[in-house]
Design an enzyme around this catalytic site. Structure first.
Site, PDB file in Angstrom:
ATOM      1  N   HIS A   1     -11.320  -6.220   8.027  1.00 24.97           N
ATOM      2  CA  HIS A   1     -12.029  -5.943   6.779  1.00 24.97           C
ATOM      3  C   HIS A   1     -13.352  -5.215   7.048  1.00 24.97           C
ATOM      4  O   HIS A   1     -14.317  -5.379   6.316  1.00 24.97           O
ATOM      5  CB  HIS A   1     -12.292  -7.237   6.001  1.00 24.97           C
ATOM      6  CG  HIS A   1     -11.041  -7.956   5.593  1.00 24.97           C
ATOM      7  ND1 HIS A   1     -10.370  -8.785   6.433  1.00 24.97           N
ATOM      8  CD2 HIS A   1     -10.331  -7.916   4.436  1.00 24.97           C
ATOM      9  CE1 HIS A   1      -9.294  -9.269   5.815  1.00 24.97           C
ATOM     10  NE2 HIS A   1      -9.247  -8.747   4.607  1.00 24.97           N
TER      11      HIS A   1
ATOM     12  N   GLU B   1       0.820  -1.216   0.000  1.00 23.78           N
ATOM     13  CA  GLU B   1       0.000   0.000   0.000  1.00 23.78           C
ATOM     14  C   GLU B   1       0.854   1.266   0.000  1.00 23.78           C
ATOM     15  O   GLU B   1       0.490   2.267  -0.633  1.00 23.78           O
ATOM     16  CB  GLU B   1      -0.951  -0.017   1.202  1.00 23.78           C
ATOM     17  CG  GLU B   1      -2.108  -0.990   1.079  1.00 23.78           C
ATOM     18  CD  GLU B   1      -1.719  -2.431   1.353  1.00 23.78           C
ATOM     19  OE1 GLU B   1      -2.519  -3.337   1.057  1.00 23.78           O
ATOM     20  OE2 GLU B   1      -0.609  -2.652   1.888  1.00 23.78           O
TER      21      GLU B   1
END
Length: 344
Positions: free
Chosen positions: A148, A78
């Site tokens: 998540h 990321e």
């Protein structure tokens, strides 16, 4: 572009006029990305697995249409995704990056907050990375658990130089995403993944934008102002209907849409009218974005208030898998808040 800051825009299903098509939210995002690539030859899309459509299929068919040089996979990094996007935007390109889940944006925070947000300021306006947009699916989904399900928007709204956007519906998502991609500031665009397939409506197939920085008055009312964004707006709409039916209370709902910068004028005008205010979001209550809204309302609307400004938010715990229904600010908790402020 629809609406101006402070006007509290009202949205129709799709705003370009002409032909419409029924889309869910992920299809509307895909359509916006298609139009961005089609209208801007400098635009590229990149991220983990986006080449084959991504885990949520938001980029499906785009590589086949525009080629591997414009839609391509990245390593699972990321920080590298954000850094690469900053480099592309710094050289004049339009960089549309995907962080596969908002929970994993944290490794990229240094690049986003220390580089992208400050690029124009540190150069005295000589350079910028305004062509950078970072998409990230966020929020509860029913089975995501710790890693998540998070809503990290408050970490980013604390950073001047960024624009932070959270849509609630397909037509709104399409217009806001196109406006974000074309805005000359770095934008973080959070997409409530629970709405990807559950939110469906008619969306204009043409190219249009929904104005950033302008909140939307979703439902007009006279007794209580309910403020939210993203998936929580759907909860507040249910609360509004129940409050009218069971309590004879008229609620006004405001969707902030853009969190940084946010539309204070529309919020203040509503609270001065109703005298009561409830702010709700999925993220934990402590230092959540609702705290900023509550502090501002208290400061600017104090003499108009009939009850304390109230927050109904996620709890101050890691996001629990087994107890998600107890964690999220559901209809019952929000309706209880309406009862409290109207009987204060």
């Amino acid at each position: 572009r629809n609406g101006k800051r402070g006007e509290g825009t009202r949205r129709l299903a799709g705003t370009a006029g002409g032909e419409t098509k029924k889309m869910n939210l992920v299809q509307a995002v895909n359509n916006a990305l298609y139009l961005a690539l089609e209208t801007d030859p400098k635009a590229i899309i990149f991220g983990e697995d986006v080449g084959f459509g991504g885990v949520f299929r938001a980029t499906v068919d785009l590589q086949e249409r525009f080629g591997k040089h414009r839609v391509f996979n990245t390593p699972l990094c990321e920080q590298g995704i954000a850094g690469f996007g900053i480099g592309v935007a710094a050289e004049g390109g339009t960089a549309i990056a995907e962080i596969q889940f908002a929970d994993y944006i944290y490794p990229a925070i240094d690049q986003i907050c220390n580089e992208a947000a400050k690029y124009r300021f540190r150069s005295g306006g000589q350079f910028d990375v305004g062509g950078l947009t970072i998409r990230a699916p966020c929020g509860a989904v029913g089975h995501g658990g710790l890693y998540h399900s998070q809503s990290p928007e408050a970490y980013l709204t604390h950073t001047p130089g960024l624009v932070v956007v959270v849509p609630r519906s397909p037509a709104q998502a399409k217009g806001l995403l196109l406006a974000s991609i074309r805005r000359k500031d770095p934008v973080v665009f959070f997409e409530p993944k629970a709405l990807y397939r559950s939110a469906v409506e008619e969306v204009a197939v043409g190219d249009y934008e929904v104005a950033l920085e302008a909140a939307e008055v979703v439902e007009e009312g006279s007794d209580v102002t309910l403020i939210g964004y993203g998936a929580q707006v759907g909860v507040l709409r249910q609360v509004c209907a129940l409050a009218k039916q069971e309590l004879s209370v008229s609620c006004e709902i405001i969707d902030l849409q853009t969190l940084l910068p946010w539309d204070r004028e529309t919020v203040f005008a509503s609270v001065r009218k109703t005298g009561r205010c409830i702010v709700s979001h999925e993220a934990p209550v402590t230092c959540g974005f609702g705290a900023e809204v509550v502090a501002s309302v208290q400061q600017h609307c104090f003499l108009h208030l009939e009850a304390p400004v109230t927050r109904v938010c996620g709890l101050d715990t890691p996001f629990p898998l087994a107890h998600e229904k107890l964690y999220v600010p559901d209809v019952t908790r929000c309706l209880d808040a309406v009862k409290h402020v109207t009987s204060f």
